[in-house]
Design an enzyme around this catalytic site. Sequence first.
Site, PDB file in Angstrom:
ATOM      1  N   GLY A  43       0.832  -1.204   0.000  1.00  0.00           N
ATOM      2  CA  GLY A  43       0.000   0.000   0.000  1.00  0.00           C
ATOM      3  C   GLY A  43       0.858   1.241   0.000  1.00  0.00           C
ATOM      4  NE  ARG A  44       3.028   4.561  -3.950  1.00  0.00           N
ATOM      5  CZ  ARG A  44       3.991   4.186  -4.794  1.00  0.00           C
ATOM      6  NH1 ARG A  44       3.694   3.385  -5.799  1.00  0.00           N
ATOM      7  NH2 ARG A  44       5.211   4.595  -4.645  1.00  0.00           N
ATOM      8  N   GLY A  45       0.410   5.753   0.682  1.00  0.00           N
ATOM      9  CA  GLY A  45      -0.485   6.859   1.029  1.00  0.00           C
ATOM     10  C   GLY A  45       0.294   8.152   0.916  1.00  0.00           C
ATOM     11  CB  ALA A  46      -0.588  11.601   1.859  1.00  0.00           C
ATOM     12  CE1 TYR A  47       1.820   5.437   4.627  1.00  0.00           C
ATOM     13  CE2 TYR A  47      -0.281   6.548   4.875  1.00  0.00           C
ATOM     14  CZ  TYR A  47       0.443   5.403   4.618  1.00  0.00           C
ATOM     15  OH  TYR A  47      -0.194   4.227   4.334  1.00  0.00           O
ATOM     16  CB  ILE A  49       5.859   2.937   0.408  1.00  0.00           C
ATOM     17  CG1 ILE A  49       5.485   1.724  -0.419  1.00  0.00           C
ATOM     18  CG2 ILE A  49       7.200   2.737   1.075  1.00  0.00           C
ATOM     19  CD1 ILE A  49       6.361   1.563  -1.664  1.00  0.00           C
ATOM     20  CG  ASP A 162      -9.743   9.699  10.739  1.00  0.00           C
ATOM     21  OD1 ASP A 162     -10.792  10.007  10.124  1.00  0.00           O
ATOM     22  OD2 ASP A 162      -8.649   9.559  10.166  1.00  0.00           O
TER      23      ASP A 162
END
EC number: 2.7.11.24
Length: 369
Positions: A43-47, A49, A162
């Site tokens: 997975g990867r996100g704004a922050y 990997i 959240d």
Amino acid sequence: MDGAPVAEFRPTMTHGGRYLLYDIFGNKFEVTNKYQPPIMPIGRGAYGIVCSVMNFETREMVAIKKIANAFNNDMDAKRTLREIKLLRHLDHENIIGIRDVIPPPIPQAFNDVYIATELMDTDLHHIIRSNQELSEEHCQYFLYQILRGLKYIHSANVIHRDLKPSNLLLNANCDLKICDFGLARPSSESDMMTEYVVTRWYRAPELLLNSTDYSAAIDVWSVGCIFMELINRQPLFPGRDHMHQMRLITEVIGTPTDDELGFIRNEDARKYMRHLPQYPRRTFASMFPRVQPAALDLIERMLTFNPLQRITVEEALDHPYLERLHDIADEPICLEPFSFDFEQKALNEDQMKQLIFNEAIEMNPNIRY
């Protein structure tokens, strides 16, 4: 990404063989040498990997999240520290377990933070969007586990803030674990969250009205939205913006009465609510005729406009709908409240680095520099 050949990611030894450096699609991924290949990006996100890899000392597969340039932004750095400290404090079957904060090769000269947690198979967002069959028993079991984890979180004096389907991780046995505590807050705090906030679709009315004294009840609202999304396979209140969000809510649960607005101290917010179109309350039974009445009764109690009248997590666990699963002897609480004291001080980048470094050293007492 999922189908990438394993052989692609061969490590280079660094720092005298104490660390292994992987190149994951052009991303530098440097971990201690107990994390051996094969490594897989998951997975990867704004922050940054996330990769799955085996810890060869414990023989456990873990998910390692790399937070790149973790100290570029004060708020993000604080969020990372908060998440590490919370996960180390919270020890519960329905909360993701932290396994490691990887010590940097050079104590003061690091910008990336690597956090290892238990490896799970998927999340609720993916399940809802998939065409995988979900029986009502599945949905009921997921709801029970969310509430069981939340009881423990709230007992630690923490509000998650959240909760959404992508923050609820699952494995093949349908075990559910709550993750992503970067936005968590003490339940006694009254200042309005100044930064990120709960994803709009799962946000309680008091947050939409910018109420400054919200409580753990905001998490209960989110759970109600998530459960209906599970059953219906689409979001319950998919608002485009703040105002649209509030309209969608009132179209379903009805425009609140003056009595229901009693908790709102802000006169502007009360005025705003009084000027909304008047919608009658719709019954969940008419909207969801296939769902059993006990489930709808519980959801209506969760999706109550006034947080003071909303059902609590403990009351929800005790509701007749969950009778088959509820066992108070197996729903532990956290014996020690979590302390957010570290957030009171204004910290510069070096101090923040030192605090995260300290966490890594506590989890790796045998590391030598």
